[in-house]
Design an enzyme around this catalytic site. Structure first.
Site, PDB file in Angstrom:
ATOM      1  N   ASP A 154      -0.879  -4.040  10.005  1.00 21.61           N
ATOM      2  CA  ASP A 154      -2.236  -4.431   9.629  1.00 21.61           C
ATOM      3  C   ASP A 154      -3.176  -3.486  10.352  1.00 21.61           C
ATOM      4  O   ASP A 154      -3.010  -3.221  11.548  1.00 21.61           O
ATOM      5  CB  ASP A 154      -2.553  -5.889   9.992  1.00 21.61           C
TER       6      ASP A 154
ATOM      7  N   ASN B  11       0.850  -1.194   0.000  1.00 19.80           N
ATOM      8  CA  ASN B  11       0.000   0.000   0.000  1.00 19.80           C
ATOM      9  C   ASN B  11       0.893   1.254   0.000  1.00 19.80           C
ATOM     10  O   ASN B  11       1.543   1.570   1.002  1.00 19.80           O
ATOM     11  CB  ASN B  11      -0.909  -0.045   1.243  1.00 19.80           C
TER      12      ASN B  11
HETATM   13  P1  ITT Z   1      -0.991  -4.248   2.940  1.00 14.97           P
HETATM   14  O1  ITT Z   1      -1.757  -5.463   3.430  1.00 14.97           O
HETATM   15  O2  ITT Z   1      -0.141  -4.545   1.747  1.00 14.97           O
HETATM   16  O3  ITT Z   1      -0.230  -3.585   4.049  1.00 14.97           O
HETATM   17  P2  ITT Z   1      -3.629  -3.085   2.700  1.00 14.97           P
HETATM   18  O4  ITT Z   1      -4.138  -1.761   2.241  1.00 14.97           O
HETATM   19  O5  ITT Z   1      -4.297  -4.313   2.131  1.00 14.97           O
HETATM   20  O6  ITT Z   1      -2.052  -3.152   2.421  1.00 14.97           O
HETATM   21  P3  ITT Z   1      -4.599  -3.807   5.321  1.00 14.97           P
HETATM   22  O7  ITT Z   1      -4.882  -5.221   4.978  1.00 14.97           O
HETATM   23  O8  ITT Z   1      -3.931  -3.524   6.649  1.00 14.97           O
HETATM   24  O9  ITT Z   1      -3.653  -3.120   4.251  1.00 14.97           O
HETATM   25  O10 ITT Z   1      -5.949  -2.998   5.210  1.00 14.97           O
HETATM   26  C1  ITT Z   1      -6.062  -1.784   5.829  1.00 14.97           C
HETATM   27  C2  ITT Z   1      -7.221  -1.017   5.239  1.00 14.97           C
HETATM   28  O11 ITT Z   1      -7.824  -0.255   6.300  1.00 14.97           O
HETATM   29  C3  ITT Z   1      -6.727  -0.003   4.230  1.00 14.97           C
HETATM   30  O12 ITT Z   1      -6.693  -0.526   2.912  1.00 14.97           O
HETATM   31  C4  ITT Z   1      -7.749   1.117   4.394  1.00 14.97           C
HETATM   32  O13 ITT Z   1      -8.935   0.781   3.734  1.00 14.97           O
HETATM   33  C5  ITT Z   1      -8.034   1.071   5.898  1.00 14.97           C
HETATM   34  N1  ITT Z   1      -7.100   1.944   6.616  1.00 14.97           N
HETATM   35  C6  ITT Z   1      -6.043   1.552   7.383  1.00 14.97           C
HETATM   36  N2  ITT Z   1      -5.371   2.615   7.836  1.00 14.97           N
HETATM   37  C7  ITT Z   1      -6.004   3.692   7.352  1.00 14.97           C
HETATM   38  C8  ITT Z   1      -5.764   5.064   7.459  1.00 14.97           C
HETATM   39  O14 ITT Z   1      -4.719   5.546   8.108  1.00 14.97           O
HETATM   40  N3  ITT Z   1      -6.614   5.898   6.846  1.00 14.97           N
HETATM   41  C9  ITT Z   1      -7.659   5.441   6.154  1.00 14.97           C
HETATM   42  N4  ITT Z   1      -7.951   4.151   5.973  1.00 14.97           N
HETATM   43  C10 ITT Z   1      -7.126   3.266   6.574  1.00 14.97           C
END
Ligand code: ITT
Length: 194
Positions: free
Chosen positions: A72, A10
């Site tokens: 995560d 991400n």
């Molecule tokens: P990685 O697994 O490769 O790290 P990902 O985006 O799939 O990337 P996650 O599985 O941890 O990561 O999903 C986290 C989701 O939660 C992310 O895609 C956003 O939709 C939301 N999220 C997490 N942190 C956030 C933030 O700081 N601001 C807004 N949305 C957030």
């Protein structure tokens, strides 16, 4: 300079990691799967943030043998009984984030049950292969309508308790010191310093 592998695909998280490192005065060269043209992805089949965070950190540590940090994270919305939580990236499949945020605000338009929280567990696997975990949680509420363009994901609909604007309006500098990710990383640094 110390090299740390940031175990995420991400791009928003990677830039937040860089900025939070700067905010905390940490010097490190941060590398990520993209720098290795690596588009393989770990299978996130854990049932908690901690498990999924560990799965990501271990997956890349085993590939590159570099000190590795994984995140995560997710948003828990009271109105949806705590969903989407660990499924935040996969919630409402097929919808863009602006569409998801509109959908959420629309579903909640007549409700005063607006509580929500952002959660993050960072896993750090050090040069010896040992893992440490730190959690950051921020309580807040869901805005009546999405507002702002900074940040990513659910930032346009999340208002941190004690403030009256969405994260996306408060801006990146605010997030770098107040977010669930910033809190978890601050705890990690304090732990390293001990
Ligand atoms: P990685 O697994 O490769 O790290 P990902 O985006 O799939 O990337 P996650 O599985 O941890 O990561 O999903 C986290 C989701 O939660 C992310 O895609 C956003 O939709 C939301 N999220 C997490 N942190 C956030 C933030 O700081 N601001 C807004 N949305 C957030």
């Amino acid at each position: 300079m110390r090299k740390i592998f940031i175990a995420t695909g991400n791009a928003h998280k990677i830039s937040e990691f860089r900025e939070i490192f700067d905010t905390l005065g940490l010097e490190a060269e941060l590398v990520s799967p993209k720098d290795f043209n690596d588009d393989s992805e770990p299978v996130e089949n854990g049932s908690t943030y901690k498990e999924n965070s560990y799965i990501k950190a271990r997956f890349y540590y085993d590939r590159y043998h570099l000190p590795t940090l994984a995140d995560d994270s997710g948003i828990e919305i009271d109105f949806f009984d705590g969903q989407p939580g660990i499924h935040s990236a996969r919630f409402l499949p097929g919808m863009s984030y602006p569409e998801r945020n509109d959908y959420i605000c629309d579903k909640m338009k007549d409700s005063d049950n607006r509580g929500a929280s952002f959660h993050c567990v960072v896993t750090y696997i050090d040069e010896k292969g040992e893992a440490r975990f730190h959690e950051g949680v921020v309580k807040g509420s869901i805005a009546r309508e999405p507002k702002g363009i900074e940040g990513f994901g659910y930032d346009p609909i999340f208002i941190t308790d004690g403030y009256d604007k969405t994260n996306a309006l408060m801006g990146q500098e605010f997030k770098n010191s107040h977010s669930h990710r910033a809190i978890a990383l601050r705890k990690w640094v304090e732990d390293l310093e001990d």
